[in-house]
Design a protein around this motif. Structure first.
Motif, PDB file in Angstrom:
ATOM      1  N   MET A 110       0.775  -1.096   0.015  1.00  0.00           N
ATOM      2  CA  MET A 110       0.140  -0.050  -0.042  1.00  0.00           C
ATOM      3  C   MET A 110       0.906   1.253   0.047  1.00  0.00           C
ATOM      4  N   PRO A 111       1.959   1.336   0.842  1.00  0.00           N
ATOM      5  CA  PRO A 111       2.834   2.576   0.785  1.00  0.00           C
ATOM      6  C   PRO A 111       3.367   2.773  -0.568  1.00  0.00           C
ATOM      7  N   GLU A 112       3.610   1.760  -1.267  1.00  0.00           N
ATOM      8  CA  GLU A 112       4.317   1.919  -2.611  1.00  0.00           C
ATOM      9  C   GLU A 112       3.215   2.491  -3.517  1.00  0.00           C
ATOM     10  N   VAL A 113       1.913   1.956  -3.362  1.00  0.00           N
ATOM     11  CA  VAL A 113       0.983   2.670  -4.303  1.00  0.00           C
ATOM     12  C   VAL A 113       0.813   3.975  -4.063  1.00  0.00           C
ATOM     13  N   ILE A 114       0.610   4.455  -2.920  1.00  0.00           N
ATOM     14  CA  ILE A 114       0.369   5.850  -2.482  1.00  0.00           C
ATOM     15  C   ILE A 114       1.574   6.698  -2.928  1.00  0.00           C
ATOM     16  N   SER A 115       2.854   6.176  -2.499  1.00  0.00           N
ATOM     17  CA  SER A 115       3.968   6.814  -3.276  1.00  0.00           C
ATOM     18  C   SER A 115       4.246   7.180  -4.694  1.00  0.00           C
ATOM     19  N   GLY A 116       3.766   5.937  -5.475  1.00  0.00           N
ATOM     20  CA  GLY A 116       3.533   6.105  -6.801  1.00  0.00           C
ATOM     21  C   GLY A 116       2.777   7.107  -7.198  1.00  0.00           C
ATOM     22  N   ILE A 117       1.545   7.084  -6.582  1.00  0.00           N
ATOM     23  CA  ILE A 117       0.394   8.205  -6.702  1.00  0.00           C
ATOM     24  C   ILE A 117       0.675   9.704  -6.609  1.00  0.00           C
ATOM     25  N   SER A 118       1.361   9.923  -5.439  1.00  0.00           N
ATOM     26  CA  SER A 118       2.035  11.186  -5.135  1.00  0.00           C
ATOM     27  C   SER A 118       3.103  11.645  -5.815  1.00  0.00           C
ATOM     28  N   PHE A 119       4.097  10.865  -6.355  1.00  0.00           N
ATOM     29  CA  PHE A 119       4.978  11.172  -7.357  1.00  0.00           C
ATOM     30  C   PHE A 119       4.540  11.630  -8.591  1.00  0.00           C
ATOM     31  N   ALA A 120       3.300  10.712  -9.374  1.00  0.00           N
ATOM     32  CA  ALA A 120       2.777  11.257 -10.463  1.00  0.00           C
ATOM     33  C   ALA A 120       1.966  12.541 -10.310  1.00  0.00           C
ATOM     34  N   LEU A 121       1.104  12.644  -9.215  1.00  0.00           N
ATOM     35  CA  LEU A 121       0.575  13.946  -9.345  1.00  0.00           C
ATOM     36  C   LEU A 121       1.392  15.019  -8.949  1.00  0.00           C
ATOM     37  N   ALA A 122       2.568  14.894  -8.092  1.00  0.00           N
ATOM     38  CA  ALA A 122       3.462  15.824  -8.034  1.00  0.00           C
ATOM     39  C   ALA A 122       4.112  16.377  -9.328  1.00  0.00           C
ATOM     40  N   LEU A 123       4.517  15.687 -10.086  1.00  0.00           N
ATOM     41  CA  LEU A 123       5.105  15.603 -11.435  1.00  0.00           C
ATOM     42  C   LEU A 123       3.983  16.227 -12.302  1.00  0.00           C
ATOM     43  N   LEU A 124       2.847  16.178 -12.335  1.00  0.00           N
ATOM     44  CA  LEU A 124       1.894  16.661 -12.951  1.00  0.00           C
ATOM     45  C   LEU A 124       1.621  18.124 -12.627  1.00  0.00           C
ATOM     46  N   PHE A 125       1.324  18.172 -11.267  1.00  0.00           N
ATOM     47  CA  PHE A 125       1.103  19.747 -10.841  1.00  0.00           C
ATOM     48  C   PHE A 125       2.279  20.664 -11.179  1.00  0.00           C
ATOM     49  N   TYR A 126       3.612  20.090 -10.783  1.00  0.00           N
ATOM     50  CA  TYR A 126       4.740  20.964 -11.120  1.00  0.00           C
ATOM     51  C   TYR A 126       4.861  21.057 -12.445  1.00  0.00           C
ATOM     52  N   SER A 127       4.686  20.560 -13.566  1.00  0.00           N
ATOM     53  CA  SER A 127       4.603  20.793 -14.939  1.00  0.00           C
ATOM     54  C   SER A 127       3.914  21.791 -15.248  1.00  0.00           C
ATOM     55  N   ALA A 128       2.373  21.547 -15.018  1.00  0.00           N
ATOM     56  CA  ALA A 128       1.565  22.532 -15.284  1.00  0.00           C
ATOM     57  C   ALA A 128       1.667  24.008 -14.706  1.00  0.00           C
ATOM     58  N   ALA A 129       2.085  24.048 -13.343  1.00  0.00           N
ATOM     59  CA  ALA A 129       2.485  25.394 -12.660  1.00  0.00           C
ATOM     60  C   ALA A 129       3.722  25.932 -13.666  1.00  0.00           C
ATOM     61  N   SER A 130       4.803  25.112 -13.785  1.00  0.00           N
ATOM     62  CA  SER A 130       5.882  25.746 -14.447  1.00  0.00           C
ATOM     63  C   SER A 130       5.487  26.132 -15.888  1.00  0.00           C
ATOM     64  N   ALA A 135       3.785  20.764  -4.483  1.00  0.00           N
ATOM     65  CA  ALA A 135       4.845  20.579  -3.400  1.00  0.00           C
ATOM     66  C   ALA A 135       4.294  19.667  -2.408  1.00  0.00           C
ATOM     67  N   LEU A 136       2.947  19.698  -2.106  1.00  0.00           N
ATOM     68  CA  LEU A 136       2.297  18.700  -1.179  1.00  0.00           C
ATOM     69  C   LEU A 136       2.553  17.132  -1.464  1.00  0.00           C
ATOM     70  N   GLY A 137       2.241  17.016  -2.882  1.00  0.00           N
ATOM     71  CA  GLY A 137       2.691  15.657  -3.740  1.00  0.00           C
ATOM     72  C   GLY A 137       4.205  15.319  -3.345  1.00  0.00           C
ATOM     73  N   HIS A 138       5.016  16.283  -3.584  1.00  0.00           N
ATOM     74  CA  HIS A 138       6.399  16.067  -3.588  1.00  0.00           C
ATOM     75  C   HIS A 138       6.934  15.738  -2.139  1.00  0.00           C
ATOM     76  N   ALA A 139       6.373  16.242  -1.212  1.00  0.00           N
ATOM     77  CA  ALA A 139       6.750  16.283   0.164  1.00  0.00           C
ATOM     78  C   ALA A 139       6.336  14.661   0.724  1.00  0.00           C
ATOM     79  N   THR A 140       4.952  14.277   0.146  1.00  0.00           N
ATOM     80  CA  THR A 140       4.469  12.895   0.454  1.00  0.00           C
ATOM     81  C   THR A 140       5.277  12.032  -0.039  1.00  0.00           C
ATOM     82  N   TYR A 141       5.722  12.196  -1.347  1.00  0.00           N
ATOM     83  CA  TYR A 141       6.542  11.044  -2.017  1.00  0.00           C
ATOM     84  C   TYR A 141       7.598  10.984  -1.392  1.00  0.00           C
ATOM     85  N   VAL A 142       8.587  12.033  -0.953  1.00  0.00           N
ATOM     86  CA  VAL A 142       9.894  11.953  -0.308  1.00  0.00           C
ATOM     87  C   VAL A 142       9.604  11.286   0.773  1.00  0.00           C
ATOM     88  N   THR A 143       8.735  11.357   1.647  1.00  0.00           N
ATOM     89  CA  THR A 143       8.359  11.104   2.963  1.00  0.00           C
ATOM     90  C   THR A 143       8.211   9.330   2.884  1.00  0.00           C
TER      91      THR A 143
END
Length: 303
Positions: A1-21, A78-86
């Motif tokens: 389960m942590p692996e799944v949440i980690s992967g989702i948070s990584f993908a969301l952070a990637l998407l949000f960062y790209s759109a914001a940039s 940033a929220l997804g980034h922090a979640t992924y790193v943790t």
């Protein structure tokens, strides 16, 4: 389960960062001074160099959308980034403070937090042009957290995107650097009050200045893509590889200088000589990256 949440948070952070940039770039790229029209660029390389009528600007609605939604997307990234790193630290069962990329990620998250709090008070919205791509690059760097040993297998498409982005970006920066050099030459001649007939076919300063801005605006997204993919690639930075460290330093210096030229033009009205010197400095750093590639076999930098 942590692996799944980690992967989702990584993908969301990637998407949000790209759109914001992307939105921050669109907001900054619409400089207070218009971009060169096709006629201006024809004048840059042909005789006369006469300024034509302004081309169409991006719509005000698009600019308003960028200003309104970019900070929100940055915060979500940033929220997804922090979640992924943790979560990645727990999944890999490693101490994250031993990772260079983890430390950079924390620094970028702190920078994002300060920016989001201070942007309205100090009117520094344009600073998102720097903050967004840095968060994206350092997010991708943490992908190798806890797995520094296996050599990653990259697809040919990924490698081609990295190489082409850098080559096209450098090509556009060469044009920007040439325009900046012509600007400095033309400005010096005008200050010395030389006769117009002795100036050859050099275009007006205003045309050269706008050409520099156009080429930088076109090359900056490509350089950002090269930096982001390069950070994803540069897992050997954790092992202190000399070549990778030098290339990363000059690569980030190039990106930072070009971003500052665009940022200061939009936020502080930087134009003319200062923009020209900044462009040439950025081009010099890009040249250093190319030199490292060329001398690597002879000098044995790759170890």
């Amino acid at each position: 389960m942590p692996e799944v949440i980690s992967g989702i948070s990584f993908a969301l952070a990637l998407l949000f960062y790209s759109a914001a940039s992307a939105l921050f770039f669109l907001d900054v790229a619409r400089s207070r001074a218009r971009l060169p029209s096709a006629g201006d660029l024809a004048g840059l390389f042909g005789a006369g160099g006469r300024v034509h009528e302004p081309g169409a600007r991006p719509s005000a609605a698009l600019a308003a959308t960028a200003s309104r939604h970019a900070p929100l997307l940055l915060g979500l990234g940033a929220l997804g980034h922090a979640t992924y790193v943790t979560l990645a630290s727990f999944v890999a069962r490693v101490c994250p403070v031993h990772s260079v990329h983890f430390m950079l990620s924390v620094a970028s998250l702190l920078a994002i937090g300060v920016y989001l709090v201070a942007r309205r008070r100090f009117r520094i919205d344009a600073l998102g042009l720097l903050i967004g791509p840095l968060g994206l690059a350092f997010l991708l760097g943490t992908f190798f957290l806890g797995k520094p040993h296996p050599e990653p297998k990259f697809s040919p498409l990924f490698i081609a995107a990295h190489i082409m982005a850098n080559l096209l970006g450098i090509a556009l920066f060469l044009l920007a650097g040439a325009s900046a050099a012509l600007y400095l030459v033309q400005e010096k001649r005008l200050k010395q009050k030389r006769h117009v007939e002795r100036m050859g076919n050099l275009p007006p300063l205003d045309t050269l200045d706008r050409a520099v801005h156009l080429f930088l605006s076109a090359g900056f997204p490509l350089l950002t893509l090269g930096i982001v993919t390069g950070t994803y690639w540069a897992h050997r930075l954790e092992m202190g590889n000399t070549e990778e460290v030098m290339r990363a330093i000059f690569g980030y210096a190039t990106w930072l200088l070009i971003a500052l030229v665009l940022l200061l033009r939009a936020a502080a009205g930087w134009r003319g000589r200062r923009a020209a010197y900044g462009t040439i400095a950025g081009l010099a750093c890009a040249g250093a990256v190319l030199v490292i590639y060329l001398v690597r076999p002879a000098a044995g930098l790759g170890g």
